[in-house]
Design an enzyme around this catalytic site. Sequence first.
Site, PDB file in Angstrom:
ATOM      1  N   ALA A  28     -10.407   5.182   0.954  1.00 49.10           N
ATOM      2  CA  ALA A  28      -9.234   5.473   1.563  1.00 49.10           C
ATOM      3  C   ALA A  28      -8.862   4.393   2.551  1.00 49.10           C
ATOM      4  O   ALA A  28      -9.718   3.903   3.274  1.00 49.10           O
ATOM      5  CB  ALA A  28      -9.212   6.900   2.216  1.00 49.10           C
ATOM      6  N   CYS A  67      -0.808  -7.384  -8.473  1.00 44.33           N
ATOM      7  CA  CYS A  67      -1.158  -6.625  -9.811  1.00 44.33           C
ATOM      8  C   CYS A  67      -0.605  -4.951  -9.921  1.00 44.33           C
ATOM      9  O   CYS A  67       0.127  -4.682 -10.517  1.00 44.33           O
ATOM     10  CB  CYS A  67      -2.402  -6.816 -10.335  1.00 44.33           C
TER      11      CYS A  67
HETATM   12  C1  UDX Z   1      -6.443  -5.774  -9.513  1.00 45.61           C
HETATM   13  C2  UDX Z   1      -7.424  -5.186 -10.498  1.00 45.61           C
HETATM   14  O1  UDX Z   1      -8.725  -4.588  -9.665  1.00 45.61           O
HETATM   15  C3  UDX Z   1      -7.571  -6.131 -11.563  1.00 45.61           C
HETATM   16  O2  UDX Z   1      -8.678  -5.507 -12.410  1.00 45.61           O
HETATM   17  C4  UDX Z   1      -6.422  -6.833 -11.878  1.00 45.61           C
HETATM   18  O3  UDX Z   1      -6.848  -7.888 -12.939  1.00 45.61           O
HETATM   19  C5  UDX Z   1      -5.551  -7.173 -11.044  1.00 45.61           C
HETATM   20  O4  UDX Z   1      -5.349  -6.197 -10.125  1.00 45.61           O
HETATM   21  P1  UDX Z   1      -6.578  -7.358  -7.177  1.00 45.61           P
HETATM   22  O5  UDX Z   1      -5.161  -7.014  -7.115  1.00 45.61           O
HETATM   23  O6  UDX Z   1      -7.144  -8.721  -7.010  1.00 45.61           O
HETATM   24  O7  UDX Z   1      -7.279  -6.707  -8.696  1.00 45.61           O
HETATM   25  O8  UDX Z   1      -7.384  -6.394  -6.112  1.00 45.61           O
HETATM   26  P2  UDX Z   1      -8.357  -4.918  -6.018  1.00 45.61           P
HETATM   27  O9  UDX Z   1      -9.564  -5.540  -5.507  1.00 45.61           O
HETATM   28  O10 UDX Z   1      -8.112  -4.230  -7.220  1.00 45.61           O
HETATM   29  O11 UDX Z   1      -7.471  -4.520  -4.722  1.00 45.61           O
HETATM   30  C6  UDX Z   1      -6.220  -4.082  -4.786  1.00 45.61           C
HETATM   31  C7  UDX Z   1      -5.642  -3.160  -3.567  1.00 45.61           C
HETATM   32  O12 UDX Z   1      -6.491  -1.952  -3.466  1.00 45.61           O
HETATM   33  C8  UDX Z   1      -6.072  -3.970  -2.297  1.00 45.61           C
HETATM   34  O13 UDX Z   1      -4.998  -3.948  -1.461  1.00 45.61           O
HETATM   35  C9  UDX Z   1      -7.439  -3.264  -1.903  1.00 45.61           C
HETATM   36  O14 UDX Z   1      -7.414  -3.317  -0.381  1.00 45.61           O
HETATM   37  C10 UDX Z   1      -6.916  -1.705  -2.279  1.00 45.61           C
HETATM   38  N1  UDX Z   1      -7.983  -0.741  -2.528  1.00 45.61           N
HETATM   39  C11 UDX Z   1      -9.244  -1.098  -3.345  1.00 45.61           C
HETATM   40  C12 UDX Z   1      -8.086   0.218  -1.666  1.00 45.61           C
HETATM   41  O15 UDX Z   1      -7.317   0.602  -0.756  1.00 45.61           O
HETATM   42  N2  UDX Z   1      -8.985   1.240  -2.130  1.00 45.61           N
HETATM   43  C13 UDX Z   1     -10.095   0.898  -2.788  1.00 45.61           C
HETATM   44  O16 UDX Z   1     -10.940   1.974  -3.127  1.00 45.61           O
HETATM   45  C14 UDX Z   1     -10.079  -0.386  -3.488  1.00 45.61           C
END
Ligand code: UDX
Length: 430
Positions: free
Chosen positions: A252, A260
């Site tokens: 959270a 993406c």
């Molecule tokens: C994402 C997908 O994971 C990847 O497979 C796709 O190709 C591109 O989009 P990315 O945008 O690089 O990758 O980041 P990711 O690590 O997935 O995190 C995305 C966002 O979600 C971040 O802002 C992160 O802080 C947030 N997040 C992630 C949460 O708030 N909670 C989580 O449990 C996981």
Amino acid sequence: MNGPREPIGVIGAGYVGLVSAAGFADLGSEVFCVDIDEAKIELLRRGEVPIYEPGLAESIERNRGRIHFSTTLDQAIGAARLLFVCVGTPPTYAGDADLSAVNAVVEAMPASANHALVMKSTVPCGTGRSIQRIFAEQGKAALAYVSCPEFLKEGSALADFLGPDRVVVGADGDSWAADAVCALYEPLGAPLVRTDVASAEMIKLAANAFLATKISFINEIANVCEETGANVLEVARGVGLDERIGPKFLSAGIGYGGSCFTKDVSALKLLAANSGYHFQLLGSVIEVNELQKRRVVAKLARHLGSLAGTRIGLLGLAFKPNTDDMRGASSLVLAARLAAEGAHVRAYDPVATEEALKVMPELDCAEDVEGALEGADAVVLVTEWPELLALDWAAAAAAMAGKVVIDGRNALDPAAVRAAGLIYEGIGVG
Ligand code: UDX
């Protein structure tokens, strides 16, 4: 790697293009990387890398002899059968994916039975079918088409490329090109999903939409935890141990960002709407995420009263650690909302300041973390950079004017913050 590897073309030297170029070169392929941005290609030829991604510059340097940069397609078409399209598909004003860069590549493809367009850019489901129709209309029906979506995450992109959970290769009917793409990935030993083009396109959108849904879900659970006295960290651990759910993407915080999730969730929702289906769930996923970014403002107001005239330090700006990417970053919404409430915001990010100032030139950015702490009535941890997690909270308390620390990522040690005499508040942790 043993034996000769298939040379490839990579069109688009952005995130996906550069990581794919470096990854395939690491696997032994000769890579012909093309981008229309002359300045970017010039930079790459000089050995500089235009984006911040751990290990990428080193990999491109290591493979200098194997990666060739150009602003035209000729060399790539002459040397490679497989042309991987990695151009951007940003949202249009209407929210669907802007395919103008993809269309320009489609126009430039040769009428050749020995070449294949391998789509790595994230495109709406149905794009492959319409591109193949355009090929037929333009007398290029012999050109093969393969969908090969990329699932890499920023910050760990090279490791994700070289150690994928699965490789998805979509082609309609028998396809020499799909076989060749599968062979390129074979050394990675990842499970292979060999499917049709439309399904491959949908797998990418559905995967991103599901992950975003998981995050919005746990964020709502965190909000309910705040009302009921439960701790979302304990809840996520207990829930995530169920193998059917899994522990990942249950952190959270102040909402997901990045290019993406924000782009693909709306693109999928609109794709459904354009096809006559109302995708209700995704509307809520987006709305929860927007509200989540704003909840920090209410938390600050609960501690400080009116925010007018207060000084708020933002610790971190990038949408996640290990990247300078500011696309969809929660920090931007937070900074704008705080400014609208009359607060003075001072932000610090170890890497993303330059990118942040491009989108929000009025943002007051400090050169070091001390600058963001100095005189602050409250600070908010926005991005869990290791440097920020290792802060000396006693020194921070001495520098700050007030006592409030909002941990927007539930990543700090509450005991260490409290031991410095500060007030700690996370997201859904009581
Ligand atoms: C994402 C997908 O994971 C990847 O497979 C796709 O190709 C591109 O989009 P990315 O945008 O690089 O990758 O980041 P990711 O690590 O997935 O995190 C995305 C966002 O979600 C971040 O802002 C992160 O802080 C947030 N997040 C992630 C949460 O708030 N909670 C989580 O449990 C996981």
